[in-house]
Scaffold this active site. Structure first.
Site, PDB file in Angstrom:
ATOM      1  N   HIS A 140      -8.855   0.131   4.120  1.00  0.00           N
ATOM      2  CA  HIS A 140      -9.143  -0.483   2.831  1.00  0.00           C
ATOM      3  C   HIS A 140      -8.592   0.435   1.743  1.00  0.00           C
ATOM      4  O   HIS A 140      -8.494   1.645   1.923  1.00  0.00           O
ATOM      5  CB  HIS A 140     -10.668  -0.615   2.700  1.00  0.00           C
ATOM      6  CG  HIS A 140     -11.156  -1.385   1.530  1.00  0.00           C
ATOM      7  ND1 HIS A 140     -11.183  -0.861   0.249  1.00  0.00           N
ATOM      8  CD2 HIS A 140     -11.688  -2.635   1.427  1.00  0.00           C
ATOM      9  CE1 HIS A 140     -11.699  -1.739  -0.572  1.00  0.00           C
ATOM     10  NE2 HIS A 140     -12.010  -2.838   0.109  1.00  0.00           N
ATOM     11  N   ASP A 217     -15.194   5.582   7.204  1.00  0.00           N
ATOM     12  CA  ASP A 217     -15.641   4.477   6.357  1.00  0.00           C
ATOM     13  C   ASP A 217     -16.434   3.519   7.249  1.00  0.00           C
ATOM     14  O   ASP A 217     -15.861   2.801   8.067  1.00  0.00           O
ATOM     15  CB  ASP A 217     -14.418   3.792   5.744  1.00  0.00           C
ATOM     16  CG  ASP A 217     -14.759   2.519   4.986  1.00  0.00           C
ATOM     17  OD1 ASP A 217     -15.936   2.104   4.987  1.00  0.00           O
ATOM     18  OD2 ASP A 217     -13.832   1.919   4.407  1.00  0.00           O
ATOM     19  N   GLN A 220     -18.056  -1.653   7.297  1.00  0.00           N
ATOM     20  CA  GLN A 220     -18.086  -2.863   8.114  1.00  0.00           C
ATOM     21  C   GLN A 220     -18.792  -2.641   9.444  1.00  0.00           C
ATOM     22  O   GLN A 220     -18.914  -3.583  10.242  1.00  0.00           O
ATOM     23  CB  GLN A 220     -16.657  -3.363   8.368  1.00  0.00           C
ATOM     24  CG  GLN A 220     -15.884  -3.715   7.107  1.00  0.00           C
ATOM     25  CD  GLN A 220     -16.440  -4.923   6.389  1.00  0.00           C
ATOM     26  OE1 GLN A 220     -17.175  -5.726   6.958  1.00  0.00           O
ATOM     27  NE2 GLN A 220     -16.094  -5.073   5.119  1.00  0.00           N
ATOM     28  N   LYS A 243     -23.337  -4.847   1.810  1.00  0.00           N
ATOM     29  CA  LYS A 243     -22.833  -5.526   3.009  1.00  0.00           C
ATOM     30  C   LYS A 243     -23.895  -5.590   4.106  1.00  0.00           C
ATOM     31  O   LYS A 243     -23.723  -6.315   5.086  1.00  0.00           O
ATOM     32  CB  LYS A 243     -21.579  -4.822   3.533  1.00  0.00           C
ATOM     33  CG  LYS A 243     -20.395  -4.874   2.561  1.00  0.00           C
ATOM     34  CD  LYS A 243     -19.160  -4.235   3.149  1.00  0.00           C
ATOM     35  CE  LYS A 243     -18.054  -4.066   2.121  1.00  0.00           C
ATOM     36  NZ  LYS A 243     -17.558  -5.342   1.592  1.00  0.00           N
ATOM     37  N   CYS A 381      -7.910  -6.144  -0.039  1.00  0.00           N
ATOM     38  CA  CYS A 381      -7.816  -4.722  -0.406  1.00  0.00           C
ATOM     39  C   CYS A 381      -7.173  -3.921   0.715  1.00  0.00           C
ATOM     40  O   CYS A 381      -7.620  -2.815   1.048  1.00  0.00           O
ATOM     41  CB  CYS A 381      -9.193  -4.155  -0.751  1.00  0.00           C
ATOM     42  SG  CYS A 381      -9.963  -4.945  -2.176  1.00  0.00           S
TER      43      CYS A 381
END
Length: 423
Positions: A140, A217, A220, A243, A381
């Protein structure tokens, strides 16, 4: 409110849930899913963008503002004490959810802030000309742009690990990039476009053997699978609250205690200090050193409620449910003429990026919206990944545990209808 000490050792795991939830009852916990758009029942397939919020989270935020609203870590009056306890309780609960120490968890506005915190407070002071940073093709922009800024300011260079045809990391190629000048590896746990679940534990082990600091990261990953961040072996791990059924403007950075202790503050101001004199300032201990100013207190109260909600479901059940939905959607979409799915990793989260031959992604998404189906269209993104795929944009349907098999069938039927309109 119950008093909770903000600094705890590694928490004990929650007792396992005996069986999976009643998913129909779970869906009823989400008020927004009852609405209609354009006169059609809403089919929300954009949870990779932002997750919907259960009533328990909405009510927790409402209750804070109605009954406990005050600033944190400042006032000794009752409201100030209650607000501080609620805020620190959210830190404790999120730490337990990630299985980390709460005094290693910096609360912030989300993963973008967390990654910038690492870039400015760790990477900028540490890196120099001749050093290298390794990223992956699937990142991202939030896990690309901060490192470009670091490279521009320090003279470091960026290396890019590529993907195979299935959308998986080329591990041999990645390890070949881990040469002695590499000081930092930043990568996603789960791709927001391809759904690829990266073998972060194995990759971090190889990086650690070479003395490379690792930044993961987890935006997700945290909403969709059980996490034991400590066992991954990374140095930094970032999550985003909105999220994972929590409010927007919430998230956290976990970091190894010794790294946090060595890092200068990212922002200066109130509550990140012990003492301020014009001759100099003594900074607070981590993690509060990195939490300048008034935080999103109500948001974190809501995030604490979201963590409780997800823990109550059992993340193993959440993952299993979403894998069922992914399998159903993948099979159903295979029957759509001219449809191409991007990303067929062996281990994949419940995300399907696709295009239909002869139709632009934005046209598909716009017409699907008229059918009540909310999907994402665009570059997500992830411009470098789109360039690799040779497309300007894709459609993305992302599923969460509150979706149903019936919704997937309705989505595919709507897609077939839209495809005929665009033919």
């Amino acid at each position: 409110m119950t008093r909770n000490h903000p600094h705890v050792s590694r928490p004990l795991p929650e007792p396992p849930r005996i069986g999976p939830p009643d998913w129909a009852s779970v869906r009823a916990d989400f008020p927004l899913l009852e609405r209609e758009v354009h006169g059609k029942p809403l089919i929300y397939l954009d949870s990779a963008n932002t997750g919907q919020k259960p009533a328990a989270v909405i009510e927790a935020v409402d209750d804070f503002y109605r009954h406990h609203n005050a600033n944190v870590s400042r006032a000794v009056h009752a409201l100030g004490t209650e607000a501080t306890e609620a805020y620190e309780s959210a830190r404790n609960r999120l730490a337990a959810f990630l299985n980390v120490r709460s005094d290693e968890l910096v609360l912030c506005s989300g993963t973008t802030f967390a990654l910038n915190l690492v870039a400015y407070s760790w990477a900028l002071p540490q890196l120099k000309a001749g050093d290298a940073i390794v990223l992956t093709r699937m990142e991202h922009h939030a896990n690309i742009v901060p490192w470009q800024i670091v490279a521009q300011r320090t003279g470091a260079v960026i290396k890019v690990a590529e993907l195979n045809e299935a959308g998986e990391l080329d591990l041999e190629g990645l390890y070949a990039l881990m040469t002695p000048e590499v000081k930092l590896l930043a990568m996603s746990h789960v791709s927001n476009v391809l759904g690829t679940v990266n073998p972060v534990r194995e990759i971090c082990r190889e990086a650690r053997r070479r003395g490379i600091v690792t930044v993961i990261d987890g935006s997700q990953a945290a909403p969709h699978r059980a996490l034991d961040v400590g066992s991954i072996g990374c140095d930094f791990y970032a999550v985003t609250g909105h999220k994972m059924a929590g409010p927007t403007g919430t998230g956290a950075l976990w970091a190894r205690r010794e790294l946090l202790a060595s890092m200068p503050p990212f922002l200066g101001g109130g509550e990140m200090i012990k003492e301020v004199r014009f001759e100099g300032t003594v900074y607070n201990d981590a993690p509060h050193r990195f939490e300048a100013g008034t935080p999103n207190i109500a948001g974190f109260v809501g995030l604490g409620a979201a963590v409780d909600y997800l823990t109550g479901l059992g993340m193993e059940h959440v993952e299993a449910r979403e894998q069922e939905l992914l399998a159903h959607a993948t099979e159903a979409l295979a029957g759509v003429e001219g449809l191409r799915i991007f990303g067929n990793a062996r281990e994949k989260a419940a995300v399907v990026s696709f295009l239909v031959e002869g139709a632009h992604a934005h046209d598909l998404a716009t017409l699907l919206d008229l059918e009540g189906v909310a999907i994402r269209s665009g570059h997500h993104c992830a411009h470098p990944l789109m360039q690799k795929l040779g497309v300007g944009a894709t459609c993305r349907a992302s599923f969460a545990f509150y979706n149903t098999h019936e919704e997937i069938d309705a989505f595919v039927a709507a897609l077939q209808k839209v495809r005929r309109l665009l033919a």
